[in-house]
Scaffold this motif. Structure first.
Motif, PDB file in Angstrom:
ATOM      1  N   MET A   1       0.767  -0.892   0.316  1.00  0.00           N
ATOM      2  CA  MET A   1       0.309  -0.016  -0.236  1.00  0.00           C
ATOM      3  C   MET A   1       1.060   1.095  -0.039  1.00  0.00           C
ATOM      4  O   MET A   1       1.521   1.499   0.397  1.00  0.00           O
ATOM      5  N   SER A   2       0.895   1.998  -1.006  1.00  0.00           N
ATOM      6  CA  SER A   2       1.089   3.382  -0.936  1.00  0.00           C
ATOM      7  C   SER A   2      -0.186   4.417  -0.558  1.00  0.00           C
ATOM      8  O   SER A   2      -0.338   4.561  -0.848  1.00  0.00           O
ATOM      9  N   GLY A   3       0.519   5.637   0.076  1.00  0.00           N
ATOM     10  CA  GLY A   3       0.032   6.466   0.623  1.00  0.00           C
ATOM     11  C   GLY A   3      -0.217   7.653  -1.036  1.00  0.00           C
ATOM     12  O   GLY A   3       1.442   7.804  -1.019  1.00  0.00           O
ATOM     13  N   TYR A   4      -1.306   8.812  -1.463  1.00  0.00           N
ATOM     14  CA  TYR A   4      -0.676   9.533  -2.108  1.00  0.00           C
ATOM     15  C   TYR A   4      -2.096  10.555  -1.353  1.00  0.00           C
ATOM     16  O   TYR A   4      -2.795  10.414  -0.543  1.00  0.00           O
ATOM     17  N   ALA A   5      -1.217  11.642  -1.775  1.00  0.00           N
ATOM     18  CA  ALA A   5      -2.522  12.810  -1.932  1.00  0.00           C
ATOM     19  C   ALA A   5      -3.350  13.493  -3.486  1.00  0.00           C
ATOM     20  O   ALA A   5      -2.831  12.908  -5.163  1.00  0.00           O
ATOM     21  N   VAL A   6      -4.455  13.404  -3.604  1.00  0.00           N
ATOM     22  CA  VAL A   6      -5.786  13.385  -4.057  1.00  0.00           C
ATOM     23  C   VAL A   6      -5.977  14.936  -4.818  1.00  0.00           C
ATOM     24  O   VAL A   6      -6.179  14.803  -3.460  1.00  0.00           O
ATOM     25  N   PHE A   7      -5.628  15.496  -6.051  1.00  0.00           N
ATOM     26  CA  PHE A   7      -5.986  16.951  -5.772  1.00  0.00           C
ATOM     27  C   PHE A   7      -7.420  17.584  -7.015  1.00  0.00           C
ATOM     28  O   PHE A   7      -6.668  17.275  -7.857  1.00  0.00           O
ATOM     29  N   LEU A   8      -8.608  17.466  -5.866  1.00  0.00           N
ATOM     30  CA  LEU A   8      -9.394  17.561  -7.524  1.00  0.00           C
ATOM     31  C   LEU A   8      -9.520  18.906  -8.302  1.00  0.00           C
ATOM     32  O   LEU A   8      -9.379  20.461  -7.436  1.00  0.00           O
ATOM     33  N   ARG A   9      -9.790  19.220  -9.179  1.00  0.00           N
ATOM     34  CA  ARG A   9     -10.242  20.312  -9.743  1.00  0.00           C
ATOM     35  C   ARG A   9     -11.006  20.630 -10.223  1.00  0.00           C
ATOM     36  O   ARG A   9     -12.628  20.301  -9.871  1.00  0.00           O
ATOM     37  N   GLY A  10     -11.766  22.811  -9.579  1.00  0.00           N
ATOM     38  CA  GLY A  10     -12.548  22.943  -9.499  1.00  0.00           C
ATOM     39  C   GLY A  10     -14.156  22.797  -8.838  1.00  0.00           C
ATOM     40  O   GLY A  10     -14.967  22.782  -9.043  1.00  0.00           O
ATOM     41  N   VAL A  11     -13.579  21.576  -7.701  1.00  0.00           N
ATOM     42  CA  VAL A  11     -14.612  21.637  -6.626  1.00  0.00           C
ATOM     43  C   VAL A  11     -14.919  22.192  -5.852  1.00  0.00           C
ATOM     44  O   VAL A  11     -14.648  23.420  -4.845  1.00  0.00           O
ATOM     45  N   LEU A  23      -2.868   0.230  -5.135  1.00  0.00           N
ATOM     46  CA  LEU A  23      -2.504   0.882  -7.595  1.00  0.00           C
ATOM     47  C   LEU A  23      -1.392   2.041  -7.121  1.00  0.00           C
ATOM     48  O   LEU A  23      -1.475   2.460  -6.273  1.00  0.00           O
ATOM     49  N   ASP A  24      -1.159   2.136  -8.474  1.00  0.00           N
ATOM     50  CA  ASP A  24      -0.480   2.939  -9.189  1.00  0.00           C
ATOM     51  C   ASP A  24      -0.722   4.392  -8.825  1.00  0.00           C
ATOM     52  O   ASP A  24      -1.789   4.512  -8.904  1.00  0.00           O
ATOM     53  N   PRO A  25       0.690   5.238  -9.085  1.00  0.00           N
ATOM     54  CA  PRO A  25      -0.660   6.730  -9.265  1.00  0.00           C
ATOM     55  C   PRO A  25      -1.686   6.943 -10.354  1.00  0.00           C
ATOM     56  O   PRO A  25      -3.163   7.042 -10.245  1.00  0.00           O
ATOM     57  N   ALA A  26      -1.278   6.056 -11.289  1.00  0.00           N
ATOM     58  CA  ALA A  26      -2.463   6.099 -12.453  1.00  0.00           C
ATOM     59  C   ALA A  26      -3.926   5.490 -12.656  1.00  0.00           C
ATOM     60  O   ALA A  26      -4.912   6.041 -12.465  1.00  0.00           O
ATOM     61  N   GLY A  27      -3.941   4.118 -11.808  1.00  0.00           N
ATOM     62  CA  GLY A  27      -4.862   3.835 -11.291  1.00  0.00           C
ATOM     63  C   GLY A  27      -5.723   4.197 -10.007  1.00  0.00           C
ATOM     64  O   GLY A  27      -6.545   4.316 -10.246  1.00  0.00           O
ATOM     65  N   VAL A  28      -5.186   4.713  -9.599  1.00  0.00           N
ATOM     66  CA  VAL A  28      -5.578   6.125  -8.628  1.00  0.00           C
ATOM     67  C   VAL A  28      -6.711   6.819  -9.081  1.00  0.00           C
ATOM     68  O   VAL A  28      -7.647   7.416  -8.986  1.00  0.00           O
ATOM     69  N   ALA A  77     -14.970  15.104 -14.271  1.00  0.00           N
ATOM     70  CA  ALA A  77     -14.031  14.915 -12.341  1.00  0.00           C
ATOM     71  C   ALA A  77     -12.659  14.971 -13.016  1.00  0.00           C
ATOM     72  O   ALA A  77     -12.064  14.153 -14.379  1.00  0.00           O
ATOM     73  N   TRP A  78     -11.340  15.877 -13.057  1.00  0.00           N
ATOM     74  CA  TRP A  78      -9.980  15.684 -13.420  1.00  0.00           C
ATOM     75  C   TRP A  78      -9.219  15.863 -12.081  1.00  0.00           C
ATOM     76  O   TRP A  78      -9.969  16.453 -11.745  1.00  0.00           O
ATOM     77  N   VAL A  79      -8.584  15.439 -11.389  1.00  0.00           N
ATOM     78  CA  VAL A  79      -7.840  14.749 -10.884  1.00  0.00           C
ATOM     79  C   VAL A  79      -6.540  14.814 -10.453  1.00  0.00           C
ATOM     80  O   VAL A  79      -5.572  14.677 -11.996  1.00  0.00           O
ATOM     81  N   VAL A  80      -5.578  15.299 -10.322  1.00  0.00           N
ATOM     82  CA  VAL A  80      -3.984  15.221  -9.863  1.00  0.00           C
ATOM     83  C   VAL A  80      -3.433  14.717  -8.668  1.00  0.00           C
ATOM     84  O   VAL A  80      -3.482  14.440  -7.634  1.00  0.00           O
ATOM     85  N   VAL A  81      -2.741  13.712  -8.958  1.00  0.00           N
ATOM     86  CA  VAL A  81      -2.453  12.726  -7.853  1.00  0.00           C
ATOM     87  C   VAL A  81      -1.174  12.093  -7.860  1.00  0.00           C
ATOM     88  O   VAL A  81      -0.143  12.540  -8.623  1.00  0.00           O
ATOM     89  N   LEU A  82      -0.915  12.432  -6.818  1.00  0.00           N
ATOM     90  CA  LEU A  82       0.565  12.319  -6.371  1.00  0.00           C
ATOM     91  C   LEU A  82       1.215  11.823  -5.210  1.00  0.00           C
ATOM     92  O   LEU A  82       0.739  11.524  -4.095  1.00  0.00           O
ATOM     93  N   ALA A  83       2.064  11.204  -5.082  1.00  0.00           N
ATOM     94  CA  ALA A  83       2.592  10.099  -4.219  1.00  0.00           C
ATOM     95  C   ALA A  83       2.994  11.467  -2.861  1.00  0.00           C
ATOM     96  O   ALA A  83       3.748  12.156  -2.744  1.00  0.00           O
TER      97      ALA A  83
END
Length: 178
Positions: free
Chosen positions: A1-11, A50-55, A71-77
């Motif tokens: 399991m990896s930790g991620y930050a997900v940033f939503l656009r326009g919410v 999942l990897d970042p693309a899968g997230v 929806a559009w998101v940016v996912v970063l480890a």
């Protein structure tokens, strides 16, 4: 399991309103754990196998299916968020300026935006990596700044989102606890 930050656009702007409690509930059926929302501007930290693309794919599908918008998101480890915060050359708080990080899911879009911003007189930008740049805006004039106007153009919107450095620090700190 990896930790991620997900940033939503326009919410929670422009008519797209999502309560963070509802978002967290919707994500419960996806391959994520430890989901935590931060602030009301679409910042999420989570763990996943999942990897970042899968997230990104799962997260965007959840938003489309549950909330009915493109929806559009940016996912970063999680570790990458910490690296970007540390690499930012501007202060998180200043009497005359605000520091922002523009994050991108497509490095080519970020490069094009960076080049467009560099062509502006008086705009201070720093490329932090293929997925992020830092920039300054005058206090009280962020939305009117020349760079902000360029970055809001449709050709950049689907791949980018912007956060104040103070928000990024909060996300970094929350992601470190995953």
């Amino acid at each position: 399991m990896s930790g991620y930050a997900v940033f939503l656009r326009g919410v929670n702007v422009g008519g797209i309103t999502i309560k963070m409690a509802e978002l967290k509930q919707a994500l419960a059926s996806r391959p994520f754990s430890g989901v935590k929302t931060l602030l009301a501007s679409g910042n999420v930290v989570l763990s996943s196998g999942l990897d970042p693309a899968g997230v990104k794919k799962e997260f965007e599908a959840c938003l489309r299916e549950t909330f009915g918008y493109d929806a559009w998101v940016v996912v970063l480890a999680a570790g990458r968020v910490a690296e970007l915060v540390a690499a930012c050359p501007y202060p998180p708080d200043d009497a005359t300026t605000h520091t922002y990080l523009t994050l991108a899911s497509d490095p080519a879009v970020l490069t094009a935006l960076f080049e467009a911003g560099c062509a502006l007189d008086g705009t201070e930008l720093t490329l932090l990596g293929p997925e992020a740049m830092a920039w300054l805006a005058p206090v009280g004039g962020t939305l009117d700044s020349p760079f902000s106007k360029i970055s809001s153009k449709p050709k950049y919107k689907a791949a980018t989102t912007t956060r104040n450095l103070r928000t990024m620090i909060k996300v970094r700190d929350a992601a470190a606890l995953l």
